[in-house]
Motif scaffolding. Structure first.
Motif, PDB file in Angstrom:
ATOM      1  N   TYR A   1      -6.325   6.436   6.743  1.00  0.00           N
ATOM      2  CA  TYR A   1      -6.334   7.103   8.027  1.00  0.00           C
ATOM      3  C   TYR A   1      -6.813   8.539   7.841  1.00  0.00           C
ATOM      4  CZ  TYR A   1      -3.806   3.310  10.262  1.00  0.00           C
ATOM      5  OH  TYR A   1      -3.464   2.091  10.772  1.00  0.00           O
TER       6      TYR A   1
ATOM      7  N   TYR B   1      -4.412   6.960  -3.223  1.00  0.00           N
ATOM      8  CA  TYR B   1      -3.697   5.849  -2.635  1.00  0.00           C
ATOM      9  C   TYR B   1      -3.749   4.646  -3.576  1.00  0.00           C
ATOM     10  CZ  TYR B   1      -8.286   4.058  -1.125  1.00  0.00           C
ATOM     11  OH  TYR B   1      -9.585   3.602  -1.084  1.00  0.00           O
TER      12      TYR B   1
ATOM     13  N   GLY C   1       9.465  13.750   7.476  1.00  0.00           N
ATOM     14  CA  GLY C   1       8.151  13.128   7.437  1.00  0.00           C
ATOM     15  C   GLY C   1       7.719  12.683   8.821  1.00  0.00           C
ATOM     16  N   PRO C   2       6.403  12.491   9.011  1.00  0.00           N
ATOM     17  CA  PRO C   2       5.914  11.975  10.290  1.00  0.00           C
ATOM     18  C   PRO C   2       6.482  10.584  10.574  1.00  0.00           C
ATOM     19  CG  PRO C   2       4.109  12.849   8.970  1.00  0.00           C
ATOM     20  CD  PRO C   2       5.296  12.774   8.073  1.00  0.00           C
TER      21      PRO C   2
ATOM     22  N   SER D   1      -8.665   5.236  11.991  1.00  0.00           N
ATOM     23  CA  SER D   1      -9.194   4.488  10.853  1.00  0.00           C
ATOM     24  C   SER D   1     -10.264   3.517  11.335  1.00  0.00           C
ATOM     25  CB  SER D   1      -8.096   3.720  10.125  1.00  0.00           C
ATOM     26  OG  SER D   1      -7.750   2.560  10.832  1.00  0.00           O
TER      27      SER D   1
ATOM     28  N   TYR E   1       1.516  10.109  15.572  1.00  0.00           N
ATOM     29  CA  TYR E   1       2.745  10.324  14.832  1.00  0.00           C
ATOM     30  C   TYR E   1       3.420  11.573  15.368  1.00  0.00           C
ATOM     31  CZ  TYR E   1       1.725   6.943  11.106  1.00  0.00           C
ATOM     32  OH  TYR E   1       1.495   5.802  10.391  1.00  0.00           O
TER      33      TYR E   1
ATOM     34  N   TYR F   1       0.822  -1.199   0.000  1.00  0.00           N
ATOM     35  CA  TYR F   1       0.000   0.000   0.000  1.00  0.00           C
ATOM     36  C   TYR F   1       0.859   1.254   0.000  1.00  0.00           C
ATOM     37  CZ  TYR F   1      -3.522  -3.376   1.188  1.00  0.00           C
ATOM     38  OH  TYR F   1      -4.353  -4.466   1.150  1.00  0.00           O
TER      39      TYR F   1
ATOM     40  N   GLN G   1      -5.088  -2.483   9.573  1.00  0.00           N
ATOM     41  CA  GLN G   1      -4.676  -1.203  10.157  1.00  0.00           C
ATOM     42  C   GLN G   1      -3.196  -1.198  10.465  1.00  0.00           C
ATOM     43  OE1 GLN G   1      -7.805  -1.815  12.840  1.00  0.00           O
ATOM     44  NE2 GLN G   1      -9.067  -0.192  12.007  1.00  0.00           N
ATOM     45  N   GLU G   2      -2.424  -1.179   9.409  1.00  0.00           N
ATOM     46  CA  GLU G   2      -0.979  -1.202   9.530  1.00  0.00           C
ATOM     47  C   GLU G   2      -0.424   0.210   9.663  1.00  0.00           C
ATOM     48  OE1 GLU G   2      -0.276  -5.288   9.349  1.00  0.00           O
ATOM     49  OE2 GLU G   2       1.243  -3.719   9.444  1.00  0.00           O
ATOM     50  N   THR G   3       0.701   0.300  10.333  1.00  0.00           N
ATOM     51  CA  THR G   3       1.406   1.569  10.445  1.00  0.00           C
ATOM     52  C   THR G   3       1.861   2.030   9.083  1.00  0.00           C
ATOM     53  OG1 THR G   3       2.180   0.977  12.650  1.00  0.00           O
ATOM     54  CG2 THR G   3       3.413   2.700  11.486  1.00  0.00           C
ATOM     55  N   GLN G   4       1.720   3.310   8.819  1.00  0.00           N
ATOM     56  CA  GLN G   4       2.220   3.893   7.584  1.00  0.00           C
ATOM     57  C   GLN G   4       3.583   4.525   7.838  1.00  0.00           C
ATOM     58  OE1 GLN G   4      -0.705   6.509   5.838  1.00  0.00           O
ATOM     59  NE2 GLN G   4      -2.263   4.912   5.804  1.00  0.00           N
ATOM     60  N   TYR G   5       4.496   4.305   6.887  1.00  0.00           N
ATOM     61  CA  TYR G   5       5.842   4.870   6.976  1.00  0.00           C
ATOM     62  C   TYR G   5       5.943   5.994   5.950  1.00  0.00           C
ATOM     63  CZ  TYR G   5       6.837   0.727   9.688  1.00  0.00           C
ATOM     64  OH  TYR G   5       6.811  -0.244  10.650  1.00  0.00           O
ATOM     65  N   PHE G   6       6.399   7.142   6.405  1.00  0.00           N
ATOM     66  CA  PHE G   6       6.373   8.339   5.577  1.00  0.00           C
ATOM     67  C   PHE G   6       7.744   8.677   5.008  1.00  0.00           C
ATOM     68  CE2 PHE G   6       2.214  10.345   5.993  1.00  0.00           C
ATOM     69  CZ  PHE G   6       1.649   9.578   6.994  1.00  0.00           C
ATOM     70  N   GLY G   7       7.719   9.294   3.840  1.00  0.00           N
ATOM     71  CA  GLY G   7       8.917   9.878   3.270  1.00  0.00           C
ATOM     72  C   GLY G   7       9.166  11.253   3.861  1.00  0.00           C
TER      73      GLY G   7
ATOM     74  N   TYR H   1       0.560   5.765  -0.451  1.00  0.00           N
ATOM     75  CA  TYR H   1      -0.358   6.888  -0.261  1.00  0.00           C
ATOM     76  C   TYR H   1       0.350   8.199  -0.603  1.00  0.00           C
ATOM     77  CZ  TYR H   1      -2.167   3.280   2.930  1.00  0.00           C
ATOM     78  OH  TYR H   1      -2.601   2.096   3.476  1.00  0.00           O
TER      79      TYR H   1
ATOM     80  N   PHE I   1       5.965   7.129  13.140  1.00  0.00           N
ATOM     81  CA  PHE I   1       5.025   6.449  14.017  1.00  0.00           C
ATOM     82  C   PHE I   1       5.519   6.461  15.464  1.00  0.00           C
ATOM     83  CE2 PHE I   1       2.015   3.526  15.555  1.00  0.00           C
ATOM     84  CZ  PHE I   1       2.674   2.566  16.302  1.00  0.00           C
TER      85      PHE I   1
ATOM     86  N   LEU J   1      -3.674   6.058  15.949  1.00  0.00           N
ATOM     87  CA  LEU J   1      -2.220   6.154  16.029  1.00  0.00           C
ATOM     88  C   LEU J   1      -1.817   7.573  16.370  1.00  0.00           C
ATOM     89  CD1 LEU J   1      -2.976   4.582  13.103  1.00  0.00           C
ATOM     90  CD2 LEU J   1      -0.585   4.016  13.267  1.00  0.00           C
TER      91      LEU J   1
ATOM     92  N   TYR K   1      -9.268   2.151  15.343  1.00  0.00           N
ATOM     93  CA  TYR K   1      -7.812   2.024  15.478  1.00  0.00           C
ATOM     94  C   TYR K   1      -7.226   3.417  15.380  1.00  0.00           C
ATOM     95  CZ  TYR K   1      -3.231  -0.180  15.029  1.00  0.00           C
ATOM     96  OH  TYR K   1      -1.942  -0.603  15.240  1.00  0.00           O
TER      97      TYR K   1
ATOM     98  N   TYR L   1      -0.181  12.255   0.443  1.00  0.00           N
ATOM     99  CA  TYR L   1      -0.867  13.232   1.280  1.00  0.00           C
ATOM    100  C   TYR L   1      -0.341  14.617   0.949  1.00  0.00           C
ATOM    101  CZ  TYR L   1      -2.129   9.426   4.555  1.00  0.00           C
ATOM    102  OH  TYR L   1      -2.631   8.286   5.144  1.00  0.00           O
TER     103      TYR L   1
ATOM    104  N   PHE M   1       3.581  14.519   1.111  1.00  0.00           N
ATOM    105  CA  PHE M   1       4.198  13.368   1.745  1.00  0.00           C
ATOM    106  C   PHE M   1       3.680  12.089   1.102  1.00  0.00           C
ATOM    107  CE2 PHE M   1       6.529  15.248   5.128  1.00  0.00           C
ATOM    108  CZ  PHE M   1       5.826  16.375   5.497  1.00  0.00           C
TER     109      PHE M   1
END
Lengths: 113, 112
Positions: free
Chosen positions: B100, A48, B43-44, B93, B36, A31, A99-105, A33, B46, B34, B32, A35, A90
């Protein structure tokens, strides 16, 4: 392991010009995305993708197009830039469904004059 | 219509004291959440998450509390350190979605 990278870091465009923002991830995430972050607005989802070859609209898709031709890359295109698209963009990725954590650039700062 | 709200744009706290950041949501389908953290020009990243089946989740100095009846969550940082100075976003979410919804962020400043 670079994680999520974005190119370019900063760009200035004139109204009506086009450009493509590139996002790449090396975590084999399904996945991805895009933003935008504006003052007082938080992060808003533009588009996304839930897998290679698929894309979907987020909250604020107008004026943007995306493509996910390769699993590791997610491109965001502005066909005709407008001053309202001045923002910080971003990219993020996550591993799988649910509901997985998203990792951002690190973000791309875009100024449209 | 803002589904996730962080009503305090900024917060200042003395080093060593507790920082409490708040977040409210309106959609009862969210299950759920989160937090950040975001430093300038980055970037943000977690920080911590919580599922609606819990009312508390801890990770070191960071604890998130969830009050489902009030549709409210809070992030506690104890003790606060100058390196915690950043913008904190909460996000929510619903099950079955990939998306999200983010709040507008709270800028935390920890004073040495």
């Amino acid at each position: 392991n670079a994680g999520v990278t974005q190119t370019p870091k900063f760009r200035v465009l004139k109204t009506g010009q086009s450009m493509t923002l590139l996002c790449a991830q090396d975590m084999n995430h399904e996945y991805m995305y895009w933003y935008r972050q504006d003052p007082g607005m938080g992060l808003r989802l533009i588009h996304y993708s839930v897998g290679e070859g698929t894309t979907a609209k987020g909250e604020v898709p107008d004026g943007y197009n995306v493509s996910r031709l390769k699993k590791q890359n997610f491109l965001l295109g502005l066909e005709s830039a407008a001053p309202s698209q001045t923002s910080v963009y971003f990219c993020a990725s996550s591993y799988s469904s649910g509901q997985e954590t998203q990792y951002f650039g690190p973000g791309t700062r875009l100024l449209v004059l | 219509d803002q589904q996730v709200k962080q009503n305090s744009p900024s917060l200042s706290v003395q080093e060593g004291r507790i920082s409490i950041l708040n977040c409210d949501y309106t959609n009862s389908m969210f299950d759920y959440f989160l937090w950040y953290k975001k430093y300038p020009a980055e970037g943000p990243t977690f920080l911590i998450s919580i599922s609606s089946i819990k009312d508390k989740n801890e990770d070191g100095r960071f604890t998130v509390f969830l009050n489902k009846s009030a549709k409210h969550l809070s992030l506690h940082i104890v003790p606060s350190q100058p390196g915690d100075s950043a913008v904190y976003f909460c996000a929510a979410s619903g099950s079955g979605t990939y998306k999200y919804i983010f709040g507008t962020g709270t800028r935390l400043k920890v004073l040495a």
